[in-house]
Motif scaffolding. Structure first.
Motif, PDB file in Angstrom:
ATOM      1  N   ASP A   1       0.828  -1.206   0.000  1.00  0.00           N
ATOM      2  CA  ASP A   1       0.000   0.000   0.000  1.00  0.00           C
ATOM      3  C   ASP A   1       0.864   1.259   0.000  1.00  0.00           C
ATOM      4  OD1 ASP A   1      -2.335  -1.438  -0.078  1.00  0.00           O
ATOM      5  OD2 ASP A   1      -2.777  -1.266   2.063  1.00  0.00           O
TER       6      ASP A   1
ATOM      7  N   GLU B   1      -3.913   6.864  -5.323  1.00  0.00           N
ATOM      8  CA  GLU B   1      -4.895   6.590  -4.285  1.00  0.00           C
ATOM      9  C   GLU B   1      -5.882   5.524  -4.770  1.00  0.00           C
ATOM     10  OE1 GLU B   1      -5.417   7.828  -1.163  1.00  0.00           O
ATOM     11  OE2 GLU B   1      -3.537   8.961  -1.230  1.00  0.00           O
ATOM     12  N   LEU B   2      -6.262   4.641  -3.875  1.00  0.00           N
ATOM     13  CA  LEU B   2      -7.320   3.694  -4.215  1.00  0.00           C
ATOM     14  C   LEU B   2      -8.637   4.450  -4.392  1.00  0.00           C
ATOM     15  CD1 LEU B   2      -6.627   0.815  -1.646  1.00  0.00           C
ATOM     16  CD2 LEU B   2      -5.877   0.939  -4.020  1.00  0.00           C
TER      17      LEU B   2
ATOM     18  N   GLN C   1     -12.709   0.639  -4.199  1.00  0.00           N
ATOM     19  CA  GLN C   1     -11.618  -0.291  -3.875  1.00  0.00           C
ATOM     20  C   GLN C   1     -11.360  -0.316  -2.370  1.00  0.00           C
ATOM     21  OE1 GLN C   1      -8.624   1.375  -6.512  1.00  0.00           O
ATOM     22  NE2 GLN C   1      -8.705  -0.437  -7.839  1.00  0.00           N
ATOM     23  N   ARG C   2     -11.416   0.844  -1.743  1.00  0.00           N
ATOM     24  CA  ARG C   2     -11.211   0.874  -0.286  1.00  0.00           C
ATOM     25  C   ARG C   2     -12.337   0.150   0.433  1.00  0.00           C
ATOM     26  NH1 ARG C   2      -9.744   6.265  -1.428  1.00  0.00           N
ATOM     27  NH2 ARG C   2     -11.773   7.021  -0.696  1.00  0.00           N
ATOM     28  N   ARG C   3     -13.568   0.389   0.004  1.00  0.00           N
ATOM     29  CA  ARG C   3     -14.714  -0.249   0.649  1.00  0.00           C
ATOM     30  C   ARG C   3     -14.661  -1.766   0.459  1.00  0.00           C
ATOM     31  NH1 ARG C   3     -18.132   2.747  -1.365  1.00  0.00           N
ATOM     32  NH2 ARG C   3     -18.655   1.545  -3.236  1.00  0.00           N
TER      33      ARG C   3
ATOM     34  N   THR D   1     -11.971  -3.305   2.624  1.00  0.00           N
ATOM     35  CA  THR D   1     -12.370  -3.417   4.037  1.00  0.00           C
ATOM     36  C   THR D   1     -13.290  -4.610   4.242  1.00  0.00           C
ATOM     37  OG1 THR D   1     -12.167  -1.021   4.352  1.00  0.00           O
ATOM     38  CG2 THR D   1     -13.533  -2.222   5.934  1.00  0.00           C
TER      39      THR D   1
END
Length: 726
Positions: free
Chosen positions: A263, A269-270, A274-276, A279
């Protein structure tokens, strides 16, 4: 599926119907059992109303006529094949003829002075009123038909030359009246049925085959739609409950491990999606219940990056990860993409630039025997962290040291048995599973097809929307457009860009005539012939052109793709082996020949191979069909939007619903006969809630044997391997 042994053999028509001719005719319609016959529903109904006197008939009106037979004759037609049967009818107040096409048996069946009821459109022929190809509603020698009976809706069944719709109607009604109680056991529990105001199974069959009013077939259809949705949702919920009861090893990762280093190395930046998704997946991996998650999104939304982050969490937890791809081209592309994304964090297996890095390997059917043996030993010894491969990963000789995560790409190309083979390679505990598809999936389809999986969706594209100008080129109507299309390709190649040219076939198929429709089918040019033809075009003189297709040896395919990615030639003429996963940033032009032969999702996937670096790109959908052909709307729709989710909705609406539920997810041939997963979303939602409540109380459906039997009939098992080689 229930593991209590094979279900008892349902009653067969050959044991219930004495006339063997009828049995043979029904079997040709695909009806073998009592269940088949009772669920053989009419294609439409005639709502006849009251009979009209012959003297009151008006041209172009549809009516019911009640009359007796005056005479019958048949003759060969002059301008077309077959026979024309003419029946003269009278009701005492008027006379009319009824003409029947290719039904010569009526000459022996309809006897003088026999009463008949029939319905059809009255039309003028040579100044005389006649009924053209009407439908016989009832006939009984020597007496008039029952007026009350013919006033009810008349079911019209799909019939054949061997058996008429009237005969099918009579047989089904006899079977319904004589069916044993166990054959009419209701798959829908009584409390579910009552809660949703649905008729029971027996009543619904009466509404279908012997309706008394116009609303009854509609009420039956609502019931059978709900039944299908309920059964599918119950099966999905059962599978999910079973999976949740299996033990899995938690993969929490490591605070300062490879995932964190990866990372921190990312130069961008994602996206929020992609971040959701990351997670959601990370939380699943940290659980002791096995993850079963679907990751889907539009072309270029970054699914591989999300999957790599999940695999690194598994590696940080001391486990191995496997990525299963359907083709060797895609497996090789994934291996190169993962290596490139990891960069210095990867140990490449030969240079050992970073001995403490992530250890990657590629295993396919074309991997040399010596290298395959080394990879097998390294896998079982735990010397490989992430292995990318095809069906070679499923072989008995491929043994893992400690498999913790399975990623299945383009999951619709694998059967359930193939996926389960890989999951079974975990050491004791069940590996977590992430399945990916580059085809966006409408919400109700996800609920209906993938209801046993949690779903993560990638909606944004890294770097924002793509700029791909898309054009439909109808060469049938505008043959001169071909020259300009190839000029554009040549101009872009001359400017230093690269181009894909996609063929629908490996070998050329000459123009022919469709034997069923009589419609001309244009020539489809194969890859080698297409490459030869475009090489001779003035617009592409001097361009470096090569060919790629699924019959080439894997090593040759890898070399061609690698050389194209490194810009060593200009134009790649290929089949759909380049449909998914192939990433050549300098490729900014695509020509899809015979685009009418591809589906909507395929066209969108293929187009996604260009403009991947965010630069302006162009895609031509070339077709030898005229603009008025039925395929033109499909091509114009794809050309008109880059929104894969909008195209997915359109695709499902256009296709038969049975195709939505293929053997891909189920490992079975699943046919939706009544339910539309798009138009019937309220029914799907209501059935899902009811099915979940039932299965939570009775996970194996032990107390609902009729429902279990219906599900097993609905899902005809087919675990055959069907890896693609396009």
């Amino acid at each position: 599926m229930s593991e209590t042994g094979p279900a008892p053999r349902p009653p067969q028509l050959a044991d219930l119907i004495t006339a063997k001719r009828d049995v043979t005719a029904l079997e040709k319609l695909g009806l073998y059992s009592l269940e088949d016959a009772l669920r053989y529903f009419p294609r439409r109904y005639i709502y006849p109303g009251q009979p009209t006197p012959i003297r009151d008939l008006e041209p172009e009106s549809t009516a019911v006529v009640l009359a007796w037979v005056v005479g019958v004759s048949s003759r060969h037609m002059r301008n077309r094949r077959g026979k024309l049967t003419t029946v003269t009818l009278s009701d005492g107040m008027g006379t009319i003829t009824a003409t029947f096409f290719n039904q010569p048996w009526l000459e022996a069946k309809l006897l003088p002075e026999q009463w008949v009821a029939l319905t059809g459109k009255a039309s003028l022929y040579r100044g005389q009123l006649q009924l053209s190809n009407p439908v016989l509603l009832n006939q009984a020698a020597g007496e008039a038909p029952d007026l009350e009976e013919i006033s009810h809706p008349i079911p019209i069944y799909p019939a054949s030359a061997q058996i008429s719709t009237q005969r099918i109607q009579r047989l089904i009604r006899v079977l319904l009246d004589s069916a044993p109680p166990e054959a009419l056991a209701d798959p829908l529990p009584a409390d579910v049925r009552l809660a949703h105001g649905l008729p029971d199974y027996r009543q619904a069959l009466e509404y279908v085959h012997r309706p008394m009013g116009e609303r009854e077939p509609e009420q039956a259809l609502e019931r059978f739609k709900f039944e299908e949705a309920f059964a599918l949702q119950a099966e999905l919920r059962t599978r999910r409950v079973r999976t949740e009861l299996e033990p899995a090893v938690a993969l929490p990762g490591e605070a300062g491990g490879q995932l964190r280093a990866f990372d921190e190395s990312l130069p961008f930046e994602l996206t929020a999606s992609q971040r959701r998704a990351g997670t959601e997946i990370s939380k699943d991996l940290a659980s002791t219940s096995p993850m079963n998650r679907l990751l889907h999104g539009d072309v270029g939304s970054g699914k591989t990056l999300v999957a790599l982050r999940a695999m690194l969490q598994a590696v940080d937890s001391g486990k191995q990860a496997a990525l299963l791809a359907p083709t060797e081209v895609l497996a090789g592309q994934h291996f190169r993409s993962l290596s490139a994304m990891l960069g210095p964090l990867a140990e490449d297996g030969s240079l050992f630039a970073n001995p403490s890095g992530v250890r990657l390997a590629l295993l396919t059917g074309s991997t040399p025997a010596k290298e395959r043996r080394k990879i097998a030993l390294d896998l079982v010894a735990g010397e490989i962290d992430i292995v990318v491969g095809t069906h070679a990963l499923l072989s008995d000789s491929t043994i893992f040291h400690d498999l913790g995560l399975v990623v299945v790409d383009e999951q619709h190309r694998f059967g359930v048995r193939q996926r389960e083979q890989l999951r079974a390679k975990g050491s004791g505990a069940v590996p977590h599973t992430l399945v990916m598809t580059a085809t966006p999936i409408p919400r109700t389809v996800a609920m209906t097809v993938f209801g046993d999986l949690d779903v993560s969706v990638l909606r944004e594209l890294p770097g924002g929307p793509r700029a791909i100008a898309s054009h439909v080129v109808s060469l049938a109507d505008h043959p001169h457009w071909a020259a300009r299309m190839w000029e554009v390709v040549g101009e872009r190649v001359a400017a230093g860009q690269q181009a894909f040219v996609v063929a629908s076939r490996i070998e050329t198929q000459e123009a022919l005539t469709d034997p069923e429709t009589g419609e001309p089918v244009p020539e489809a040019v194969g890859v080698a012939d297409l490459a030869e033809r475009i090489a001779a075009l003035p617009a592409l003189r001097g361009a470096r052109i090569e060919v790629l297709h699924g019959r080439l040896e894997q090593g040759e395919k890898d070399v061609i793709m690698s050389r194209f990615a490194h810009g060593e030639f200009d134009v790649l003429v290929a089949t759909t082996v380049i449909e998914v996963g192939v990433d050549v940033p300098n490729a900014r032009t695509m020509v899809i020949m015979d685009a009418d032969r591809f589906g909507i999702a395929q066209l969108h996937q293929l187009r996604g191979r260009v403009g991947r670096a965010g630069d302006d790109a162009v895609c031509f959908f070339a077709t030898n069909r005229p603009e008025a052909h039925e395929s033109a709307e499909r091509l114009r729709t794809v050309a008109g939007t880059l929104d894969g989710f909008a195209l997915a909705d359109y695709d499902v609406e256009q296709r038969r619903e049975g195709d939505v539920l293929g053997r891909s997810q189920w490992g079975a041939r699943t046919s939706l006969r009544y339910l539309s997963v798009i138009r019937d979303e309220p029914i799907v939602l209501a059935a899902r809630t009811a099915a979940h409540r039932l299965v939570d109380e009775d996970p194996e459906l032990d107390g609902h044997r009729a429902l279990r039997a219906y599900i097993d009939r609905l899902l005809v098992r087919d675990d055959s391997d069907w890896m693609e080689t396009s």
